[in-house]
Design an enzyme around this catalytic site. Structure first.
Site, PDB file in Angstrom:
ATOM      1  CE  LYS A 185      13.911  23.786  30.077  1.00 54.78           C
ATOM      2  NZ  LYS A 185      14.036  23.132  31.484  1.00 54.78           N
TER       3      LYS A 185
HETATM    4  P1  FBP Z   1      15.122  26.091  35.557  1.00 52.35           P
HETATM    5  O1  FBP Z   1      16.010  26.726  35.251  1.00 52.35           O
HETATM    6  O2  FBP Z   1      14.299  27.320  35.908  1.00 52.35           O
HETATM    7  O3  FBP Z   1      14.865  25.368  36.153  1.00 52.35           O
HETATM    8  O4  FBP Z   1      13.616  26.561  34.836  1.00 52.35           O
HETATM    9  C1  FBP Z   1      14.020  24.975  33.313  1.00 52.35           C
HETATM   10  C2  FBP Z   1      12.468  24.316  34.043  1.00 52.35           C
HETATM   11  O5  FBP Z   1      12.032  22.636  33.319  1.00 52.35           O
HETATM   12  C3  FBP Z   1      10.839  25.585  33.415  1.00 52.35           C
HETATM   13  O6  FBP Z   1      10.573  25.351  32.226  1.00 52.35           O
HETATM   14  C4  FBP Z   1      10.076  24.961  34.504  1.00 52.35           C
HETATM   15  O7  FBP Z   1       9.049  26.613  34.921  1.00 52.35           O
HETATM   16  C5  FBP Z   1      10.366  24.649  35.146  1.00 52.35           C
HETATM   17  O8  FBP Z   1      11.815  23.853  35.362  1.00 52.35           O
HETATM   18  C6  FBP Z   1      10.106  23.158  35.993  1.00 52.35           C
HETATM   19  O9  FBP Z   1      10.740  23.206  37.139  1.00 52.35           O
HETATM   20  P2  FBP Z   1      10.002  21.894  38.421  1.00 52.35           P
HETATM   21  O10 FBP Z   1       8.974  20.993  37.475  1.00 52.35           O
HETATM   22  O11 FBP Z   1      11.391  21.099  38.575  1.00 52.35           O
HETATM   23  O12 FBP Z   1       9.770  22.563  39.238  1.00 52.35           O
END
Ligand code: FBP
Length: 275
Positions: A185
């Site tokens: 991912k």
């Molecule tokens: P989103 O689709 O909201 O970006 O979620 C993906 C994700 O990886 C979540 O699993 C995690 O909570 C978040 O983004 C982390 O975001 P960041 O570290 O970029 O603030």
């Protein structure tokens, strides 16, 4: 000689998550990663938003062990479960945010009935070493039990100026593949062409795009989903662009139609407009 049971288990679970080789996963670990302020007031109760997204027919939900325990009766038998076993809060001092802590064990994921386990690696972080040690501990146990490992392969560190730069994202995706991830991912790099390079660097390990902050116009986010699918991604893992939308079920349905049916954003925007 027959195959090892664990390699069959991994195959079985991956085909539940990606029934046609593609997947739409709802990311729902934000209560820890960003804090409750990420959730619109109506969705503070995880059960409310999870019911909406599950009813849209997504392939899976990625969440931390405690939320799985609070909501299992909603999603059991309806979607697959990916248990994330690393996390961090934004309450930490900024300089300590380049590492995720242990947030559960592979055994917890198995105990909860998971189809896969997920963990973050911040490639390029000053804590890369400790994160890799955690990653390989997780991977080792999961591998022996036939549980696929999803890596949130996020390039991040004080010296990384632009974590969405294609060269940086590509490096993280390649490193994820070389560290044995079964699913990767990672961030969108801004265009179909550049994301195709990320997919290529991953060398056949399925790449899922990470949703990112909410995009103002739903159709613009749906175009991003279309771009990454055209680039060879195998799906998306989306949180905020679903649960921060006024119609989360519609958003999830629209994303599903692009990923699984190859529909165009302007064909599926109707799902979002139906409230
Ligand atoms: P989103 O689709 O909201 O970006 O979620 C993906 C994700 O990886 C979540 O699993 C995690 O909570 C978040 O983004 C982390 O975001 P960041 O570290 O970029 O603030």
């Amino acid at each position: 000689m027959g195959k090892a049971f664990s390699s069959i288990g991994k195959y079985v679970r991956l085909s539940r998550i990606m029934p046609d080789g593609r997947a739409v996963i709802f990311a729902f670990d934000h209560g820890v990663e960003h804090g409750p302020s990420d959730f619109p007031p109506d969705f503070m109760d995880p059960r409310v938003i999870i019911e909406k997204v599950v009813s849209a027919g997504v392939d899976g939900i990625m969440m931390l062990p405690g939320i799985a325990r609070l909501t299992y009766d909603i999603w059991t038998g309806r979607v697959t479960l990916i248990v994330k076993v690393t996390s961090k809060t934004n309450l930490r001092p900024e300089e300590d945010r380049f590492v995720q802590s242990v947030f559960g064990f592979v055994e917890d994921a198995i105990a909860l009935g998971a189809d896969a386990v997920a963990a973050t690696v911040y490639w390029g972080s000053p804590y890369e070493d400790v994160m890799l040690e955690r990653w390989f501990t997780i991977r080792n146990v999961a591998d022996s039990l036939g549980l696929p490992c999803l890596q949130l392969a996020y390039p991040r560190g004080p010296h990384i100026k632009n974590m969405y730069d294609v060269e940086i994202v590509k490096y993280g995706a390649r490193a994820a593949a070389e560290s044995g991830a079964d699913l990767i991912k990672t961030y969108y790099t801004g265009s179909e062409e550049t994301f195709a390079e990320v997919v290529k660097a991953a060398s056949g390990v399925p790449v899922l795009m990470s949703g990112g902050p909410r995009v103002e116009k739903a159709v613009d986010f749906l175009k991003v989903v279309k771009n990454v699918m055209n680039a060879g991604a195998k799906g998306v893992v989306v949180g905020r662009n679903i649960f921060q939308h006024k119609n989360p079920k519609g958003m999830a349905k629209a994303i599903m139609a692009i990923v699984h049916e190859g529909k165009e954003p302007n064909e599926v925007i109707k799902y979002v407009e139906q409230v």
